[in-house]
Motif scaffolding. Structure first.
Motif, short mmCIF file in Angstrom:
data_model
loop_
_atom_site.label_atom_id
_atom_site.label_comp_id
_atom_site.label_asym_id
_atom_site.label_seq_id
_atom_site.Cartn_x
_atom_site.Cartn_y
_atom_site.Cartn_z
N GLY A 1 0.58 -33.86 59.49
CA GLY A 1 0.24 -32.53 59.97
C GLY A 1 -0.40 -32.54 61.35
O GLY A 1 -0.47 -31.51 62.01
N ALA B 1 10.91 -30.58 46.99
CA ALA B 1 10.73 -29.45 47.92
C ALA B 1 11.77 -28.35 47.73
O ALA B 1 11.46 -27.17 47.93
CB ALA B 1 10.77 -29.95 49.37
N ARG C 1 4.40 -30.40 54.00
CA ARG C 1 3.44 -30.23 55.09
C ARG C 1 2.93 -31.57 55.63
O ARG C 1 2.64 -31.71 56.81
CB ARG C 1 2.27 -29.38 54.60
CG ARG C 1 1.39 -28.84 55.73
CD ARG C 1 0.34 -27.90 55.19
NE ARG C 1 0.90 -26.72 54.55
CZ ARG C 1 1.36 -25.65 55.21
NH1 ARG C 1 1.34 -25.64 56.53
NH2 ARG C 1 1.84 -24.63 54.55
N ASP C 2 2.83 -32.59 54.77
CA ASP C 2 2.33 -33.88 55.22
C ASP C 2 3.43 -34.77 55.78
O ASP C 2 3.18 -35.90 56.19
CB ASP C 2 1.60 -34.60 54.10
CG ASP C 2 2.52 -34.94 52.93
OD1 ASP C 2 3.52 -34.22 52.76
OD2 ASP C 2 2.23 -35.90 52.20
N ARG D 1 6.50 -30.68 60.22
CA ARG D 1 6.12 -29.28 60.43
C ARG D 1 7.37 -28.42 60.33
O ARG D 1 8.39 -28.72 60.97
CB ARG D 1 5.47 -29.11 61.80
CG ARG D 1 4.98 -27.69 62.05
CD ARG D 1 4.28 -27.56 63.39
NE ARG D 1 3.90 -26.17 63.64
CZ ARG D 1 4.14 -25.54 64.79
NH1 ARG D 1 4.72 -26.17 65.79
NH2 ARG D 1 3.76 -24.29 64.94
N ILE E 1 8.11 -25.28 52.59
CA ILE E 1 7.25 -25.58 53.73
C ILE E 1 5.97 -26.28 53.29
O ILE E 1 5.57 -27.30 53.87
CB ILE E 1 6.92 -24.27 54.50
CG1 ILE E 1 8.19 -23.70 55.13
CG2 ILE E 1 5.86 -24.53 55.56
CD1 ILE E 1 8.01 -22.30 55.75
N ASP E 2 5.34 -25.76 52.25
CA ASP E 2 4.05 -26.30 51.82
C ASP E 2 4.18 -27.72 51.26
O ASP E 2 3.33 -28.58 51.52
CB ASP E 2 3.42 -25.40 50.76
CG ASP E 2 2.95 -24.07 51.32
OD1 ASP E 2 2.84 -23.97 52.57
OD2 ASP E 2 2.69 -23.14 50.53
N SER E 3 5.24 -27.98 50.51
CA SER E 3 5.36 -29.29 49.85
C SER E 3 5.71 -30.41 50.83
O SER E 3 5.55 -31.58 50.50
CB SER E 3 6.41 -29.22 48.74
OG SER E 3 7.69 -28.92 49.28
N LYS F 1 8.44 -20.79 50.78
CA LYS F 1 7.02 -21.14 50.90
C LYS F 1 6.76 -22.50 50.27
O LYS F 1 6.04 -23.35 50.84
CB LYS F 1 6.15 -20.07 50.23
CG LYS F 1 4.64 -20.30 50.42
CD LYS F 1 3.83 -19.17 49.79
CE LYS F 1 2.34 -19.35 50.08
NZ LYS F 1 1.81 -20.64 49.57
N HIS F 2 7.33 -22.72 49.10
CA HIS F 2 7.18 -24.03 48.44
C HIS F 2 7.80 -25.13 49.30
O HIS F 2 7.22 -26.23 49.41
CB HIS F 2 7.85 -23.99 47.06
CG HIS F 2 7.85 -25.30 46.36
ND1 HIS F 2 6.76 -25.77 45.67
CD2 HIS F 2 8.80 -26.27 46.27
CE1 HIS F 2 7.03 -26.96 45.16
NE2 HIS F 2 8.26 -27.28 45.52
#
Length: 452
Positions: free
Chosen positions: A10, A184, A106-107, A110, A102-104, A99-100
């Motif tokens: 990130g 993801a 994130r590490d 981007r 992108i969030d999953s 959303k899932h």
């Protein structure tokens, strides 16, 4: 399985924006998305949520086609580079939980929903478009693609199918592909809810086989396979093939194609194979496919052998399916969920869905997946039907031909310089199925099928 990032991704400095348009059907696009996330991870790029190709023949118009006239109409739109309307085309957000997604990740990388405004056309910014080279290694992206971002802050990959090699990729990047595929890429709540309902209904009725009966108009036209069709049907399929100017093969000899194992099995052939494999008449069979060419007439023999054949349209109320009815990618997502959950999965053609489902079933504990050897089966079918092989001889031969084609643990086959012929990464993502020395325990040191 949990993937751990080697660094706090990130916090990395982005080298630019990668925009991608994924072409093909649902599972071809799914694999492409996984590849493009891996490429963005490799090059430290910011990935824009992928676009799904709205003009692909293999996309959402399949359930809409009712005649070759409709197909020619869509061909005209595609040839003129006109997008089909939103009523027939699904966006990423309509199939996957964005959303899932992108969030999953994130590490790892981007991801943004859209390009910043300064890169929009209305600000006279022209995004550079190109298709990356197929079956490319990391070296290609690092040496050929990454330098482009020093001049152009945005690249648009307008073709994404099979743009990353199956083998020779670093273990970390292979695991990124798996993380996208298995964690993801989650379907929308609406698709998941209905898919789980289908699975519950089937499981309440007992064990079931998911049969990916790829005997659909588009596949028959594309492959040139007309075995079992009437003369009128064969002509209709040929007209469809000629309606698409970019289909390279026009004149196809169906008999030759079938003998090479390049045709999907017909419903009638499938009935004989299922019987030979030992599935009894009470077996519950879910047909995971679009409209079967010839409809119920062509399903008559299969249904006589297996009366407990069902489809999603038979298990759900029409109102429940209405929102997905004209979107084949969303309908395919339901079939995908059922296929993953089935006790046995059998594809009659080894296409993208068959391969991706196979990989998911391996990931879920090597669930039984019968990969039909169509070339051998056609030989046996013809020998049985001309009286050369008795039923018992036929059944024994079919069974012995598939003893090692049940989705057991095995190493992915590597063929040097022939990436199209080697085993597909997403059908057997072995790097993500085991860890370290455990791989030899699971796959066995003698299970390597590399060809040098």
């Amino acid at each position: 399985m949990i993937w751990c990032s080697n660094s706090q991704r990130g916090n990395y400095t982005s080298n630019g924006y990668l925009k991608v348009s994924c072409n093909g059907g649902l599972n071809q696009m799914r694999s492409a998305i996984c590849d493009m996330v891996a490429v963005a991870r490799l090059l430290n790029l910011t990935l824009v949520v992928p676009e799904l190709d709205k003009t692909s023949f293999w996309a959402d118009n399949r359930y809409f086609f009712c005649s070759w006239h409709a197909i020619i109409f869509f061909s005209f739109l595609q040839f003129c580079n006109i997008n089909c309307t939103n009523s027939f085309c699904s966006t990423f957000e309509e199939i996957f939980d964005v959303k899932h997604f992108i969030d999953s990740l994130r590490d790892e990388v981007r991801i943004v929903r859209r390009l910043p405004k300064r890169f929009n056309r209305k600000y006279r910014y022209r995004v550079f478009e190109m298709p990356p080279v197929s079956w490319s290694q990391e070296k290609y992206y690092l040496q050929q693609i990454l330098p482009l971002f020093s001049k152009r802050k945005v690249l648009h990959f307008n073709k994404t199918d099979t743009r990353l090699a199956n083998n020779g990729i670093s273990i970390d990047l292979q695991k990124v592909r798996c993380r996208v595929n298995f964690q993801a890429l989650k379907f929308t709540p609406e698709i998941e809810s209905l898919g789980y309902k289908l699975v519950r209904i089937l499981q309440e009725r007992g064990p079931f086989v998911a049969l990916h009966l790829r005997y659909e108009m588009d596949m028959l036209a594309f492959s040139g396979c007309t075995h079992g069709c009437t003369k009128e049907e064969a002509k209709e399929l040929k007209r469809l093939r000629y309606a698409y100017p970019w289909w390279r093969e026009k004149e196809i000899v169906s008999k030759e194609r079938r003998s090479q194992g390049l045709c999907p099995l017909t419903p009638e052939e499938t009935a004989l194979i299922l019987l030979a494999l030992g599935f009894d008449k009470d077996t519950q069979i879910y047909i995971a496919a679009g409209e079967i060419y010839g409809s119920e007439r062509r399903l008559a023999v299969l249904r006589a052998a297996y009366p407990r054949i069902v489809r999603k349209e038979m298990l759900l109320d029409p109102g429940e399916l209405q929102q997905f009815q004209n979107h084949s990618s969303q309908m395919a997502a339901l079939d995908f969920m059922v296929s993953i959950a089935s006790d046995t999965f059998i594809p009659t053609y080894y296409g993208n869905m068959a391969k991706v489902v196979e990989g998911h079933r391996r990931y879920r504990g090597f669930k039984k997946t019968i990969l039909l050897d169509r070339k051998r089966l056609v030989e046996l079918l013809d020998l049985h039907q001309n009286g050369t092989l008795s039923w018992n001889e036929f059944a024994v031969a079919v069974g012995s031909a598939h003893e090692k084609r049940m989705g057991q643990p095995t190493r992915r086959r590597v063929i040097a310089d022939k990436p199209k012929e080697e085993d597909y990464f997403y059908a057997n993502p072995q790097e993500c199925l085991c860890e370290g020395a455990n791989c030899d325990d699971l796959l066995g040191p003698g299970n390597s099928s590399s060809i040098r």
